[in-house]
Design a protein around this motif. Structure first.
Motif, PDB file in Angstrom:
ATOM      1  N   ILE B 273       0.827  -1.210   0.000  1.00  0.00           N
ATOM      2  CA  ILE B 273       0.000   0.000   0.000  1.00  0.00           C
ATOM      3  C   ILE B 273       0.866   1.267   0.000  1.00  0.00           C
ATOM      4  O   ILE B 273       0.424   2.332  -0.418  1.00  0.00           O
ATOM      5  N   VAL B 291      -3.494   5.292   4.219  1.00  0.00           N
ATOM      6  CA  VAL B 291      -3.946   6.134   3.104  1.00  0.00           C
ATOM      7  C   VAL B 291      -4.710   7.333   3.662  1.00  0.00           C
ATOM      8  O   VAL B 291      -5.403   7.214   4.671  1.00  0.00           O
ATOM      9  N   SER B 444      -4.104  -4.550   2.808  1.00  0.00           N
ATOM     10  CA  SER B 444      -4.999  -3.442   3.154  1.00  0.00           C
ATOM     11  C   SER B 444      -4.391  -2.591   4.267  1.00  0.00           C
ATOM     12  O   SER B 444      -3.823  -3.118   5.215  1.00  0.00           O
ATOM     13  N   CYS B 445      -4.548  -1.267   4.148  1.00  0.00           N
ATOM     14  CA  CYS B 445      -4.008  -0.413   5.211  1.00  0.00           C
ATOM     15  C   CYS B 445      -4.949  -0.385   6.399  1.00  0.00           C
ATOM     16  O   CYS B 445      -4.621   0.130   7.456  1.00  0.00           O
ATOM     17  N   GLY B 446      -6.163  -0.924   6.201  1.00  0.00           N
ATOM     18  CA  GLY B 446      -7.078  -1.086   7.317  1.00  0.00           C
ATOM     19  C   GLY B 446      -8.035   0.063   7.556  1.00  0.00           C
ATOM     20  O   GLY B 446      -8.862   0.005   8.469  1.00  0.00           O
ATOM     21  N   LYS B 447      -7.951   1.081   6.738  1.00  0.00           N
ATOM     22  CA  LYS B 447      -8.765   2.266   7.004  1.00  0.00           C
ATOM     23  C   LYS B 447     -10.254   2.051   6.690  1.00  0.00           C
ATOM     24  O   LYS B 447     -11.107   2.486   7.453  1.00  0.00           O
ATOM     25  N   CYS B 448     -10.551   1.388   5.561  1.00  0.00           N
ATOM     26  CA  CYS B 448     -11.967   1.214   5.194  1.00  0.00           C
ATOM     27  C   CYS B 448     -12.441  -0.201   5.510  1.00  0.00           C
ATOM     28  O   CYS B 448     -11.759  -1.174   5.194  1.00  0.00           O
ATOM     29  N   CYS B 451     -12.726  -2.844   2.545  1.00  0.00           N
ATOM     30  CA  CYS B 451     -11.437  -3.390   2.109  1.00  0.00           C
ATOM     31  C   CYS B 451     -10.885  -4.334   3.170  1.00  0.00           C
ATOM     32  O   CYS B 451     -10.458  -5.452   2.871  1.00  0.00           O
ATOM     33  N   SER B 489     -14.560   1.808  -1.085  1.00  0.00           N
ATOM     34  CA  SER B 489     -13.149   1.875  -0.716  1.00  0.00           C
ATOM     35  C   SER B 489     -12.582   3.254  -1.026  1.00  0.00           C
ATOM     36  O   SER B 489     -12.927   3.870  -2.026  1.00  0.00           O
ATOM     37  N   LEU B 490     -11.688   3.671  -0.176  1.00  0.00           N
ATOM     38  CA  LEU B 490     -11.082   4.985  -0.351  1.00  0.00           C
ATOM     39  C   LEU B 490     -10.080   4.985  -1.499  1.00  0.00           C
ATOM     40  O   LEU B 490      -9.969   5.943  -2.242  1.00  0.00           O
ATOM     41  N   CYS B 491      -9.320   3.918  -1.648  1.00  0.00           N
ATOM     42  CA  CYS B 491      -8.295   3.912  -2.699  1.00  0.00           C
ATOM     43  C   CYS B 491      -8.452   2.676  -3.578  1.00  0.00           C
ATOM     44  O   CYS B 491      -9.303   1.828  -3.346  1.00  0.00           O
ATOM     45  N   MET B 493      -6.749   0.057  -3.851  1.00  0.00           N
ATOM     46  CA  MET B 493      -6.453  -1.263  -3.287  1.00  0.00           C
ATOM     47  C   MET B 493      -7.765  -2.033  -3.112  1.00  0.00           C
ATOM     48  O   MET B 493      -7.951  -3.107  -3.691  1.00  0.00           O
ATOM     49  N   GLY B 494      -8.666  -1.474  -2.331  1.00  0.00           N
ATOM     50  CA  GLY B 494      -9.974  -2.104  -2.178  1.00  0.00           C
ATOM     51  C   GLY B 494     -10.822  -1.912  -3.427  1.00  0.00           C
ATOM     52  O   GLY B 494     -11.559  -2.803  -3.837  1.00  0.00           O
TER      53      GLY B 494
HETATM   54  S1  SF4 Z   1      -9.244   0.789   0.183  1.00  0.00           S
HETATM   55 FE1  SF4 Z   1      -7.233   1.742   0.408  1.00  0.00          FE
HETATM   56  S2  SF4 Z   1      -7.537   3.221   2.063  1.00  0.00           S
HETATM   57 FE2  SF4 Z   1      -9.225   1.785   2.216  1.00  0.00          FE
HETATM   58  S3  SF4 Z   1      -8.508   0.211   3.673  1.00  0.00           S
HETATM   59 FE3  SF4 Z   1      -8.061  -0.498   1.598  1.00  0.00          FE
HETATM   60  S4  SF4 Z   1      -5.933   0.119   1.300  1.00  0.00           S
HETATM   61 FE4  SF4 Z   1      -6.698   1.355   2.995  1.00  0.00          FE
END
Ligand code: SF4
Ligand SMILES: Cc1cc2nc3c(=O)[nH]c(=O)nc-3n(C[C@H](O)[C@H](O)[C@H](O)COP(=O)(O)O)c2cc1C
Lengths: 145, 518
Positions: B273, B291, B444-448, B451, B489-491, B493-494
Motif C-alpha cells: 500500500i 492512506v 490493506s491499510c485497514g482504514k476502510c 477493504c 473503498s477509499l483507494c 487497493m480495495g
Molecule cells: S481501500 Fe485503500 S484506504 Fe481503504 S482500507 Fe483499503 S488500502 Fe486502505
C-alpha cells in the motif's frame, strides 16, 4: 532471545543520532537496528522512543504495520519466497510446499521484481531466479556451509 | 583510465541477471583473462532487458557490440577457446546486440542508455546524451519546463495515468516555500520490474528527471522511496546521489546555475500500500502507511504539509529526453491520448520475458506472441493478467486489444504500470480470484471496512465456491462483496481488487463450478 545490555542501548542511540534523532527517519532507524541485531528487541524500541521523543505506542504502530519488521529473531536463514502472480504462474506454490516439507523457515514476499525469471527467492538480501526445489536445496546447502 | 589495448566486455550487474549467475560469469571471465595474460576492461552494465538471454555477455568489436548468451560460468572457458574476445563464433553467439530482433524492434526513449552504459560513470552518461535535458531546463523558466512537459502528453506511468504537466502546474502555482519531489520507486505490482531495471541500469536518468522537476515547480528537496525488496537498486541510487553531489549536480548551486536541489533515498519496509501516493508520504514521514483522504491533493498539501510532486520512476526518467528533444519528439510516439512510449514488462510463464519499450498502440498479441514467443513451459497460454495484482485477467480471445490507457479500459482491462503476467493451461482461475482477495487482506491499510473485512469475506466465499458449496448463491454473494469493495473503498487497493476477481469469473466461469457439476 538476545539480551540487550547497556552497550546495545548505546548503539541504538548512536543510530538514532546518526539521523539527528528525526522522527521522520524512524523507518530507516528500525531497518538499521534490525540489520544489526537481527530483529527489533523490546529494549531497543524503548530506546528509540526515548531518543526520538515519540511515544512507544507510535513505535509499535509502525513496527506492526510493516511486514519487514520482526520482534523476534529469525529461527533460520533469511529466506523469502516470492508468492505473487508472476511466480505463481511458474510453480512457486510447489516450491513453497517443498520448503515447508523440508522445514525451511521462510517468509512470503509479494514480488521480488524478477518476474521473467521465476520462481524467485531472496536469501540474505540476494536475489535468485529460476529456483526449483533442487536449486533451493543447493542454495541453502551452500549458505549452510 | 581507458586502456587502449584492452578489450571491453560487458556483463550485467543487474540483480535479475545476477539472480541467474552474472556475478559468477564475470568472475570467471576475469580469472581466465588474468591467467592468459589478456588485458580486458570488464564493465558491469545494466540489463538490456532480455532476461531469457541472461547472463548476456557483450564484447566490443570494430563492428559493434557482439552478444553471447545465456552464458554460464562453465561456458566461459570455451568462449575463450573460440576467441570470443575477437567476436568469433560460438554456439552461444547472438550476433550484434542491437540487431537482436527483440531489441531492434523497440523504441527506447526512457531506456535509451539502459544496458549500454556503465551505470555509475558520469562521462559515459554525458557521452550518451545525459544532462542535455537538465542544461536545457536550467536555461528555461519553470513555466517553460511545465509547458514542455504538458505538451509532450506524458501521463503518469505509476498506474493512474494522470497528466504529469497538470500535476506540475498545480505545484508550481503554490506560493514559494519548501516544496518536495518524491520519486515513487515502490514498484509493488507483480509482473513489473522496469523501475528496478532503470534504477540499477541508468540511475542518473532518474536523478536528472528529479532535478528538472525541482526546477520546474520550485522544489529543493527530493526523496526516492525504494521498496526494501530492491536492496541493489537502493544501493545504486545512493551511490548515484553521492556521485552527483561530488560533481555539483546536486547541492546549492547546480552546475553553476544557482539552482539548489538535494536528494535523499528512503527505503520502504515491505508494504504494497505504500506505493499509493498519500500512504507513501506517511511512510517517508516515518509513520504507518495509512492512506489519506484526497483532497487535499499532495501537489498542494503533501509531505510535511508542503506542496509535493509524487511521480513514478518512469515518469520522472522520461523527463530528460522530453526536455532534450522537445515535446513534439515525444508526442509523435503513441496514439490518441496515450503519447510517447510505454515500458511493457513480460513475466510469468513466458518464453522471452523482459522489458519491451515501445510506442503505445501495440497489441497484446504482438507483445505476447511476437516478442514473448509464447509460454516458457510450452503449454498453451490461457490468460494474461495485465496491470498488476489489481488488474484484469484477459482471455486469449481478447489479445488483439491495443495497449493504451483508453483502449485497454474500453476492453475491460487496465494498463497500470505496464506489467503482463502470462498463465498457461493448468491455472485454476478460482484460486487466482481467491488470491486477489487474500492479497487485499494482507496488504490493506485497514482504514476502510469494505477493504479490510470485505476482502476476508471474499476469500472465505471463494473457499466455499472452490469446494462446490452453494456455488450459485455464493457467486451472488461474492458479486455483492465486489460491489461493496468497488463503491466503498477509499483507494484503488480495495476499489480495484474486484477487477481480477470479476474478470476471472466472467471469462473462466467453468473454473468456479467444477465440483457442483459433478
Ligand atoms: S481501500 Fe485503500 S484506504 Fe481503504 S482500507 Fe483499503 S488500502 Fe486502505
Ligand atoms: C494500492 C496502490 C499501489 C500503488 N503502487 C504504486 C507503485 O508501486 N508505484 C507507483 O509509481 N505508483 C503506485 N501507485 C500509484 C500512486 O498512487 C500514484 O498515482 C503515482 O505514484 C503517481 O505518479 P505518476 O503520476 O507518475 O504515475 C499505487 C496506487 C495504489 C492505489
Amino acid at each position: 532471545m538476545i539480551a540487550t545490555g547497556p552497550a546495545n542501548q548505546d548503539r541504538v542511540r548512536q543510530i538514532c543520532l546518526a539521523y539527528d534523532a528525526q522522527p521522520s527517519a524512524l523507518i530507516e532507524i528500525l531497518h538499521q537496528v534490525q540489520d544489526e541485531f537481527g530483529f527489533l528487541p523490546k529494549d531497543a524500541l524503548v530506546e528509540i522512543a526515548d531518543a526520538l521523543n515519540i511515544s512507544r505506542a507510535d513505535i509499535y504502530g509502525v513496527v506492526t504495520f510493516y511486514h519487514d519488521f520482526r520482534r523476534a529473531p529469525l529461527t533460520g536463514i533469511d529466506l523469502k519466497i516470492c508468492r505473487a502472480e508472476a511466480c505463481q504462474a511458474v510453480g512457486s506454490q510447489k516450491l513453497a510446499e517443498h520448503a515447508t516439507t523440508n522445514n525451511y523457515t521462510f517468509t512470503d514476499a509479494y514480488c521480488l521484481g524478477n518476474c521473467a525469471l521465476g520462481p524467485a527467492v531472496m536469501i540474505d538480501k540476494k536475489l535468485y531466479g529460476r529456483v526449483d526445489a533442487d536449486r533451493l536445496d543447493q542454495l541453502l546447502r551452500q549458505k549452510g556451509e | 583510465m581507458m586502456d587502449q589495448s584492452a578489450i571491453t566486455l560487458y556483463v550485467p550487474g543487474d540483480s535479475a541477471a545476477c539472480s541467474v549467475g552474472a556475478d559468477e560469469v564475470a568472475q570467471r571471465i576475469s580469472e581466465i583473462a588474468q591467467s592468459k595474460n589478456i588485458h580486458i576492461k570488464l564493465i558491469r552494465n545494466g540489463t538490456r532487458g532480455m532476461f531469457w538471454l541472461e547472463p548476456l555477455v557483450e564484447v566490443q568489436t570494430g563492428q559493434g557490440r557482439l552478444a553471447y548468451g545465456p552464458v554460464t560460468p562453465d561456458d566461459v572457458e570455451s568462449l575463450f577457446e573460440v576467441d570470443f574476445l575477437h567476436g568469433k563464433l560460438h554456439e552461444l553467439a547472438l550476433g550484434l546486440t542491437n540487431e537482436i530482433p527483440y531489441f531492434a524492434r523497440q523504441q527506447r526513449l526512457t531506456f535509451a542508455r539502459c544496458g549500454i552504459t556503465d551505470p555509475l560513470c558520469l562521462v559515459d552518461y554525458e557521452n550518451h546524451g545525459g544532462l542535455v535535458g537538465l542544461r536545457k531546463a536550467l536555461a528555461d523558466t519553470p513555466e517553460q519546463i511545465v509547458e514542455t512537459v504538458t505538451q509532450s502528453g506524458l501521463r503518469g506511468r505509476g498506474g493512474a495515468g494522470f497528466p504529469t504537466g497538470i500535476k506540475w502546474k498545480t505545484a508550481l502555482e503554490q506560493p514559494a516555500g519548501q516544496k518536495y519531489i518524491c520519486a515513487n520507486a515502490d514498484e509493488g505490482d507483480s509482473g513489473t520490474f522496469a523501475d528496478r531495471i532503470l534504477m540499477e541500469g541508468d540511475p542518473f536518468c532518474l536523478l536528472e528527471g528529479m532535478v528538472i522537476a525541482g526546477r520546474a515547480v520550485g522544489a529543493s528537496i527530493g526523496y526516492i522511496y525504494v521498496r526494501s525488496e530492491y536492496p541493489d537498486a537502493a544501493q545504486t541510487m545512493r551511490r548515484a546521489v553521492d556521485i552527483w553531489r561530488a560533481a555539483k549536480l546536486l547541492g546549492d548551486d547546480i552546475d553553476g546555475s544557482g539552482q539548489a536541489f538535494e536528494i535523499h533515498v528512503r527505503m520502504g519496509a515491505g508494504s504494497y500500500i505504500c506505493g499509493e501516493d498519500t500512504s507513501m508520504l506517511e511512510s517517508i514521514e516515518g509513520k504507518r502507511g495509512q492512506v489519506k483522504v484526497k483532497p487535499p491533493i499532495p501537489a498542494i498539501d503533501g509531505l510535511f504539509g508542503q506542496p509535493t510532486i509524487i511521480n513514478n520512476v518512469l515518469s520522472l526518467a522520461s523527463i530528460p529526453i522530453i526536455l532534450a528533444k522537445g515535446a513534439d519528439f515525444y508526442r509523435d510516439f503513441g496514439q490518441g491520448r496515450s503519447r510517447g512510449t510505454q515500458a511493457f514488462q513480460l513475466g510469468g510463464d513466458i518464453a522471452c520475458g523482459g522489458l519491451v519499450e515501445t510506442a503505445f498502440g501495440i497489441t497484446m498479441r504482438e507483445l505476447i506472441e511476437d516478442f514473448g514467443q509464447g509460454s516458457r513451459s510450452g503449454k498453451a497460454i490461457r490468460t494474461v493478467q495485465a496491470g498488476g495484482p489489481l488488474g484484469a485477467y484477459v482471455p486469449v480471445s481478447d489479445f488483439d486489444m491495443q495497449m493504451d490507457y483508453e483502449k485497454m479500459t474500453e476492453a475491460g482491462a487496465m494498463l497500470g504500470h505496464g506489467g503482463l503476467v502470462v498463465f498457461s493451461e493448468g491455472v485454476n482461475m478460482a484460486a487466482q480470484a481467491r488470491f486477489a482477495m487474500q492479497f487485499c487482506e494482507i496488504e490493506s491499510c485497514g482504514k476502510c471496512t469494505p477493504c479490510r473485512i470485505g476482502s476476508v469475506r471474499g476469500k472465505e466465499t471463494l473457499d466455499k465456491i472452490m469446494v462446490g458449496e452453494n456455488v450459485e448463491q455464493n457467486l451472488e454473494l461474492l458479486d455483492e462483496i465486489c460491489e461493496l469493495l468497488t463503491k466503498g473503498s477509499l483507494c484503488a487497493m480495495g476499489g480495484l481488487t474486484p477487477m481480477p476477481v470479476q474478470s476471472a469469473i466472467q471469462h473462466f466461469r467453468e473454473d468456479f463450478a467444477q465440483q457442483a457439476k459433478e
